[in-house]
Design a protein around this motif. Structure first.
Motif, short mmCIF file in Angstrom:
data_model
loop_
_atom_site.label_atom_id
_atom_site.label_comp_id
_atom_site.label_asym_id
_atom_site.label_seq_id
_atom_site.Cartn_x
_atom_site.Cartn_y
_atom_site.Cartn_z
N PRO A 11 -3.53 4.41 -6.99
CA PRO A 11 -3.56 5.01 -5.64
C PRO A 11 -2.88 4.17 -4.57
O PRO A 11 -2.19 4.71 -3.70
CB PRO A 11 -5.06 5.15 -5.35
N SER A 12 -3.04 2.86 -4.62
CA SER A 12 -2.43 2.00 -3.59
C SER A 12 -1.12 1.38 -4.04
O SER A 12 -0.41 0.78 -3.25
CB SER A 12 -3.41 0.88 -3.20
N GLY A 13 -0.82 1.52 -5.34
CA GLY A 13 0.41 0.93 -5.86
C GLY A 13 0.22 -0.43 -6.49
O GLY A 13 1.19 -1.11 -6.83
N ASN A 14 -1.02 -0.86 -6.69
CA ASN A 14 -1.29 -2.19 -7.21
C ASN A 14 -1.88 -2.21 -8.62
O ASN A 14 -2.31 -3.27 -9.10
CB ASN A 14 -2.23 -2.93 -6.25
N ASP B 241 0.87 -1.17 0.00
CA ASP B 241 0.00 0.00 0.00
C ASP B 241 0.91 1.22 0.00
O ASP B 241 1.45 1.61 1.04
CB ASP B 241 -0.93 0.01 1.22
N MET B 242 1.10 1.80 -1.18
CA MET B 242 2.00 2.94 -1.31
C MET B 242 1.52 4.12 -0.48
O MET B 242 2.33 4.85 0.10
CB MET B 242 2.11 3.36 -2.79
N ASP C 18 6.91 -5.08 -6.34
CA ASP C 18 8.02 -5.61 -7.15
C ASP C 18 7.69 -5.63 -8.64
O ASP C 18 8.57 -5.35 -9.48
CB ASP C 18 8.46 -6.99 -6.66
N ALA C 19 6.45 -5.92 -9.01
CA ALA C 19 6.10 -5.94 -10.43
C ALA C 19 6.06 -4.53 -11.01
O ALA C 19 6.46 -4.31 -12.16
CB ALA C 19 4.76 -6.64 -10.64
N VAL C 20 5.59 -3.56 -10.22
CA VAL C 20 5.60 -2.16 -10.67
C VAL C 20 7.04 -1.68 -10.80
O VAL C 20 7.39 -0.93 -11.72
CB VAL C 20 4.80 -1.27 -9.70
N ALA C 21 7.90 -2.16 -9.90
CA ALA C 21 9.33 -1.82 -9.99
C ALA C 21 9.94 -2.36 -11.27
O ALA C 21 10.75 -1.69 -11.92
CB ALA C 21 10.07 -2.37 -8.77
N MET C 22 9.54 -3.56 -11.65
CA MET C 22 10.03 -4.13 -12.90
C MET C 22 9.62 -3.25 -14.08
O MET C 22 10.41 -2.99 -15.01
CB MET C 22 9.49 -5.55 -13.07
#
Length: 315
Positions: A155-158, A72-73, A112-116
Protein backbone atom coordinates in the motif's frame (compact mmCIF):
# COMPACT_ATOMS: atom_id res chain seq x y z
CA UNK A 1 8.52 5.57 -24.94
CA UNK A 2 8.73 5.99 -21.16
CA UNK A 3 10.48 8.66 -19.10
CA UNK A 4 12.33 7.53 -15.98
CA UNK A 5 13.88 9.45 -13.08
CA UNK A 6 16.16 7.85 -10.49
CA UNK A 7 16.86 9.93 -7.39
CA UNK A 8 19.71 9.02 -5.05
CA UNK A 9 21.97 10.74 -2.58
CA UNK A 10 24.74 11.38 -5.10
CA UNK A 11 22.98 11.75 -8.47
CA UNK A 12 19.63 12.44 -10.08
CA UNK A 13 19.49 10.47 -13.30
CA UNK A 14 16.92 10.46 -16.05
CA UNK A 15 16.32 8.41 -19.18
CA UNK A 16 14.00 7.83 -22.07
CA UNK A 17 13.39 4.09 -22.38
CA UNK A 18 11.58 2.29 -25.15
CA UNK A 19 9.06 -0.52 -24.93
CA UNK A 20 11.83 -3.13 -25.07
CA UNK A 21 13.56 -1.65 -22.02
CA UNK A 22 16.39 -0.06 -24.01
CA UNK A 23 17.73 3.33 -22.89
CA UNK A 24 17.45 5.77 -25.79
CA UNK A 25 18.59 8.95 -24.06
CA UNK A 26 20.19 9.68 -20.70
CA UNK A 27 20.69 12.75 -18.49
CA UNK A 28 22.32 13.09 -15.09
CA UNK A 29 23.14 15.81 -12.55
CA UNK A 30 24.73 15.67 -9.07
CA UNK A 31 22.21 15.62 -6.24
CA UNK A 32 22.43 18.83 -4.18
CA UNK A 33 21.64 16.66 -1.17
CA UNK A 34 22.47 19.26 1.51
CA UNK A 35 20.76 22.18 -0.18
CA UNK A 36 17.23 23.56 -0.13
CA UNK A 37 14.02 21.91 -1.22
CA UNK A 38 13.71 24.32 -4.16
CA UNK A 39 17.27 23.61 -5.30
CA UNK A 40 16.57 19.88 -5.24
CA UNK A 41 13.30 20.27 -7.13
CA UNK A 42 15.03 22.49 -9.64
CA UNK A 43 17.60 19.79 -10.30
CA UNK A 44 14.87 17.24 -11.00
CA UNK A 45 13.26 19.76 -13.37
CA UNK A 46 16.61 20.30 -15.11
CA UNK A 47 16.96 16.57 -15.74
CA UNK A 48 13.44 16.50 -17.20
CA UNK A 49 14.34 19.50 -19.39
CA UNK A 50 17.39 17.65 -20.71
CA UNK A 51 15.28 14.63 -21.61
CA UNK A 52 12.58 16.76 -23.19
CA UNK A 53 15.16 18.28 -25.54
CA UNK A 54 15.47 14.89 -27.24
CA UNK A 55 13.11 14.19 -30.15
CA UNK A 56 11.94 10.93 -28.59
CA UNK A 57 10.22 12.87 -25.78
CA UNK A 58 7.21 13.34 -28.04
CA UNK A 59 6.54 9.61 -27.76
CA UNK A 60 6.53 9.51 -23.94
CA UNK A 61 3.37 7.88 -22.61
CA UNK A 62 4.19 7.72 -18.89
CA UNK A 63 6.86 8.55 -16.34
CA UNK A 64 8.28 6.48 -13.49
CA UNK A 65 10.20 7.90 -10.56
CA UNK A 66 12.47 5.73 -8.41
CA UNK A 67 13.66 7.38 -5.22
CA UNK A 68 15.73 6.58 -2.20
CA UNK A 69 13.35 6.07 0.69
CA UNK A 70 11.30 5.88 2.66
CA UNK A 71 8.63 6.66 0.10
CA UNK A 72 4.86 6.77 0.31
CA UNK A 73 3.39 5.76 -3.03
CA UNK A 74 -0.16 6.48 -1.92
CA UNK A 75 0.64 10.07 -0.98
CA UNK A 76 3.33 10.61 -3.60
CA UNK A 77 5.85 11.73 -0.99
CA UNK A 78 9.48 10.89 -0.25
CA UNK A 79 11.71 11.22 2.81
CA UNK A 80 15.15 9.99 1.69
CA UNK A 81 17.47 9.40 4.61
CA UNK A 82 20.39 10.85 2.63
CA UNK A 83 18.52 13.98 1.43
CA UNK A 84 17.69 15.90 4.63
CA UNK A 85 15.63 18.70 3.03
CA UNK A 86 13.05 16.26 1.71
CA UNK A 87 10.83 15.06 4.53
CA UNK A 88 7.38 13.98 3.36
CA UNK A 89 8.20 15.99 0.26
CA UNK A 90 5.41 15.85 -2.36
CA UNK A 91 7.65 14.67 -5.18
CA UNK A 92 4.89 13.48 -7.50
CA UNK A 93 3.08 16.81 -7.16
CA UNK A 94 6.35 18.67 -7.83
CA UNK A 95 7.11 16.66 -10.97
CA UNK A 96 3.53 16.91 -12.18
CA UNK A 97 3.84 20.72 -11.99
CA UNK A 98 6.58 20.69 -14.64
CA UNK A 99 5.00 22.21 -17.78
CA UNK A 100 6.23 19.37 -19.97
CA UNK A 101 4.81 16.71 -17.64
CA UNK A 102 1.47 18.01 -16.41
CA UNK A 103 -0.47 17.58 -19.64
CA UNK A 104 1.37 14.57 -20.98
CA UNK A 105 1.95 11.93 -18.33
CA UNK A 106 1.03 10.88 -14.79
CA UNK A 107 4.16 10.19 -12.70
CA UNK A 108 4.38 6.81 -10.94
CA UNK A 109 6.48 6.74 -7.75
CA UNK A 110 8.30 3.76 -6.26
CA UNK A 111 11.21 3.14 -3.91
CA UNK A 112 14.65 2.41 -5.33
CA UNK A 113 14.75 -1.22 -4.13
CA UNK A 114 11.25 -1.90 -5.51
CA UNK A 115 12.43 -0.32 -8.76
CA UNK A 116 15.33 -2.75 -8.83
CA UNK A 117 12.85 -5.62 -8.49
CA UNK A 118 10.76 -4.22 -11.34
CA UNK A 119 13.86 -3.90 -13.51
CA UNK A 120 15.18 -7.38 -12.83
CA UNK A 121 11.76 -8.88 -13.50
CA UNK A 122 11.37 -7.00 -16.78
CA UNK A 123 14.84 -7.37 -18.23
CA UNK A 124 17.15 -9.02 -15.73
CA UNK A 125 17.82 -12.05 -13.57
CA UNK A 126 14.17 -12.51 -12.53
CA UNK A 127 12.79 -12.33 -16.05
CA UNK A 128 10.15 -15.00 -16.56
CA UNK A 129 10.00 -15.83 -12.83
CA UNK A 130 6.56 -15.64 -11.23
CA UNK A 131 7.72 -15.25 -7.61
CA UNK A 132 10.97 -13.55 -6.71
CA UNK A 133 12.72 -11.49 -4.08
CA UNK A 134 15.16 -8.88 -5.37
CA UNK A 135 17.58 -7.39 -2.83
CA UNK A 136 19.88 -4.39 -2.93
CA UNK A 137 22.80 -4.98 -0.57
CA UNK A 138 24.89 -1.86 -0.27
CA UNK A 139 25.28 0.81 2.44
CA UNK A 140 21.85 -0.39 3.48
CA UNK A 141 19.78 -3.44 2.59
CA UNK A 142 16.51 -3.08 0.70
CA UNK A 143 14.32 -5.25 -1.43
CA UNK A 144 11.20 -5.77 -3.45
CA UNK A 145 8.92 -8.68 -4.31
CA UNK A 146 7.44 -10.04 -7.50
CA UNK A 147 4.45 -12.24 -6.66
CA UNK A 148 2.29 -14.12 -9.15
CA UNK A 149 4.17 -12.41 -11.96
CA UNK A 150 3.53 -8.84 -10.79
CA UNK A 151 5.44 -6.31 -8.74
CA UNK A 152 4.14 -6.18 -5.16
CA UNK A 153 5.06 -2.79 -3.63
CA UNK A 154 2.38 -2.86 -0.93
CA UNK A 155 0.00 0.00 0.00
CA UNK A 156 2.74 2.52 0.81
CA UNK A 157 5.35 1.15 -1.57
CA UNK A 158 7.62 -0.31 1.11
CA UNK A 159 6.79 -4.03 0.90
CA UNK A 160 9.96 -6.08 0.65
CA UNK A 161 11.97 -3.88 3.02
CA UNK A 162 13.84 -7.01 4.01
CA UNK A 163 16.83 -5.23 5.50
CA UNK A 164 14.75 -4.54 8.57
CA UNK A 165 13.46 -7.96 9.46
CA UNK A 166 15.06 -9.51 12.53
CA UNK A 167 17.41 -12.45 12.13
CA UNK A 168 18.76 -12.31 15.71
CA UNK A 169 16.55 -11.13 18.58
CA UNK A 170 19.65 -10.42 20.70
CA UNK A 171 21.66 -9.00 17.82
CA UNK A 172 23.33 -5.61 17.45
CA UNK A 173 21.27 -2.42 17.30
CA UNK A 174 20.23 -1.30 13.84
CA UNK A 175 19.96 2.28 12.58
CA UNK A 176 16.18 1.80 12.35
CA UNK A 177 15.95 1.40 16.15
CA UNK A 178 15.40 -2.36 16.30
CA UNK A 179 17.91 -5.12 17.02
CA UNK A 180 19.32 -7.93 14.95
CA UNK A 181 18.13 -6.66 11.55
CA UNK A 182 19.55 -8.13 8.35
CA UNK A 183 21.06 -4.72 7.57
CA UNK A 184 23.01 -4.73 10.85
CA UNK A 185 24.82 -7.87 9.64
CA UNK A 186 24.79 -7.77 5.87
CA UNK A 187 25.29 -4.18 4.71
CA UNK A 188 28.61 -3.03 3.37
CA UNK A 189 29.07 -0.89 6.46
CA UNK A 190 28.42 -3.87 8.73
CA UNK A 191 30.87 -6.07 6.80
CA UNK A 192 33.68 -3.54 7.09
CA UNK A 193 32.93 -2.82 10.75
CA UNK A 194 32.97 -6.52 11.67
CA UNK A 195 36.20 -7.16 9.77
CA UNK A 196 37.89 -4.33 11.67
CA UNK A 197 36.50 -5.70 14.92
CA UNK A 198 38.17 -9.04 14.11
CA UNK A 199 41.52 -7.31 13.61
CA UNK A 200 41.57 -6.72 9.86
CA UNK A 201 43.01 -3.40 8.69
CA UNK A 202 42.72 -1.86 5.24
CA UNK A 203 45.85 -1.26 3.15
CA UNK A 204 47.67 2.03 3.84
CA UNK A 205 45.84 4.99 2.40
CA UNK A 206 42.55 3.11 1.95
CA UNK A 207 39.35 3.29 3.94
CA UNK A 208 37.76 0.28 5.58
CA UNK A 209 35.07 -0.62 3.04
CA UNK A 210 33.27 -3.79 2.04
CA UNK A 211 35.11 -3.66 -1.30
CA UNK A 212 38.47 -3.59 0.47
CA UNK A 213 37.38 -6.46 2.70
CA UNK A 214 36.40 -8.43 -0.41
CA UNK A 215 39.88 -7.97 -1.87
CA UNK A 216 41.40 -9.29 1.35
CA UNK A 217 38.93 -12.21 1.38
CA UNK A 218 39.94 -13.22 -2.15
CA UNK A 219 43.54 -13.25 -0.94
CA UNK A 220 42.57 -15.69 1.83
CA UNK A 221 42.42 -13.34 4.84
CA UNK A 222 40.42 -15.32 7.41
CA UNK A 223 39.05 -12.22 9.13
CA UNK A 224 37.74 -10.84 5.85
CA UNK A 225 36.27 -14.20 4.93
CA UNK A 226 34.57 -14.37 8.31
CA UNK A 227 33.01 -10.93 7.85
CA UNK A 228 31.50 -11.95 4.51
CA UNK A 229 30.38 -15.29 5.92
CA UNK A 230 28.49 -13.46 8.67
CA UNK A 231 26.80 -11.24 6.09
CA UNK A 232 25.94 -14.23 3.90
CA UNK A 233 24.38 -16.07 6.83
CA UNK A 234 22.04 -13.17 7.61
CA UNK A 235 21.04 -12.86 3.96
CA UNK A 236 20.43 -16.61 3.76
CA UNK A 237 18.15 -16.49 6.79
CA UNK A 238 16.14 -13.67 5.23
CA UNK A 239 15.85 -15.44 1.88
CA UNK A 240 14.81 -18.70 3.52
CA UNK A 241 12.18 -16.85 5.53
CA UNK A 242 10.81 -15.29 2.34
CA UNK A 243 10.77 -18.67 0.61
CA UNK A 244 8.85 -20.15 3.53
CA UNK A 245 6.32 -17.32 3.74
CA UNK A 246 5.79 -16.57 0.06
CA UNK A 247 7.21 -19.54 -1.86
CA UNK A 248 9.58 -17.38 -3.87
CA UNK A 249 11.52 -19.30 -6.49
CA UNK A 250 14.45 -16.95 -7.00
CA UNK A 251 16.35 -14.41 -4.91
CA UNK A 252 18.27 -11.82 -6.92
CA UNK A 253 21.09 -9.99 -5.15
CA UNK A 254 22.40 -6.66 -6.42
CA UNK A 255 24.08 -3.59 -5.01
CA UNK A 256 27.70 -2.85 -4.18
CA UNK A 257 28.20 -5.77 -1.81
CA UNK A 258 27.12 -8.22 -4.53
CA UNK A 259 30.15 -7.10 -6.53
CA UNK A 260 32.21 -9.28 -4.19
CA UNK A 261 31.05 -12.23 -6.32
CA UNK A 262 31.88 -15.69 -5.00
CA UNK A 263 33.20 -14.20 -1.75
CA UNK A 264 29.55 -13.50 -0.95
CA UNK A 265 27.59 -15.96 -3.09
CA UNK A 266 29.45 -19.15 -2.14
CA UNK A 267 28.80 -18.91 1.62
CA UNK A 268 25.31 -17.50 0.93
CA UNK A 269 24.27 -20.58 -1.02
CA UNK A 270 25.84 -22.86 1.60
CA UNK A 271 23.98 -21.20 4.47
CA UNK A 272 20.75 -21.14 2.47
CA UNK A 273 20.79 -24.93 2.31
CA UNK A 274 20.80 -24.97 6.10
CA UNK A 275 17.92 -22.50 6.51
CA UNK A 276 15.57 -23.40 3.65
CA UNK A 277 14.83 -26.99 4.68
CA UNK A 278 11.11 -27.45 4.02
CA UNK A 279 10.25 -29.21 0.78
CA UNK A 280 8.49 -26.22 -0.78
CA UNK A 281 11.27 -23.77 0.19
CA UNK A 282 14.50 -25.67 -0.39
CA UNK A 283 14.54 -25.17 -4.15
CA UNK A 284 14.87 -21.38 -3.98
CA UNK A 285 17.88 -20.27 -6.00
CA UNK A 286 20.14 -17.25 -5.68
CA UNK A 287 21.23 -15.21 -8.68
CA UNK A 288 23.38 -12.10 -9.03
CA UNK A 289 21.54 -9.09 -10.44
CA UNK A 290 21.89 -8.59 -14.18
CA UNK A 291 21.33 -4.83 -14.20
CA UNK A 292 23.78 -2.58 -12.42
CA UNK A 293 23.69 1.24 -12.43
CA UNK A 294 20.65 1.32 -14.72
CA UNK A 295 18.36 -0.74 -12.48
CA UNK A 296 16.61 2.29 -10.96
CA UNK A 297 15.90 3.85 -14.34
CA UNK A 298 14.79 0.63 -15.99
CA UNK A 299 12.62 -0.22 -12.98
CA UNK A 300 10.99 3.21 -13.00
CA UNK A 301 10.22 2.77 -16.70
CA UNK A 302 8.86 -0.72 -16.01
CA UNK A 303 6.42 0.72 -13.45
CA UNK A 304 5.34 3.43 -15.88
CA UNK A 305 4.86 0.85 -18.63
CA UNK A 306 2.79 -1.34 -16.33
CA UNK A 307 0.56 1.64 -15.47
CA UNK A 308 -0.08 2.25 -19.16
CA UNK A 309 -0.83 -1.43 -19.83
CA UNK A 310 -3.21 -1.57 -16.86
CA UNK A 311 -5.04 1.53 -18.10
CA UNK A 312 -5.39 0.08 -21.58
CA UNK A 313 -6.66 -3.21 -20.16
CA UNK A 314 -9.22 -1.38 -18.01
CA UNK A 315 -10.54 0.45 -21.05
Amino acid sequence: MYAAIDIGGTKIAGALIDDAGVIVERAELPTPARESTSRLSGTVDAVIDALAAHGAWSGVRAMGIASAGPVDMAKGTVSPVNIPAWRSFPLVESVRAHPLVSDAVEPVLLGDAVAMAAAEHWRGAAQGVANALCMVVSTGVGGGYVLDGALHPGPSGNAGHIGHICVDMDGPPCACGARGCVEAYASGTAIARHAVRLGWTPPPGQDATAAAVAVAARAGDERALSAYDRSARALAAAIAGSATLLEIEVAVIGGGVAQAGDVLFTPLRRHLRGFAVLDFARHVTVRPAALARDAGLVGAAAAARRAVLDTVAAE
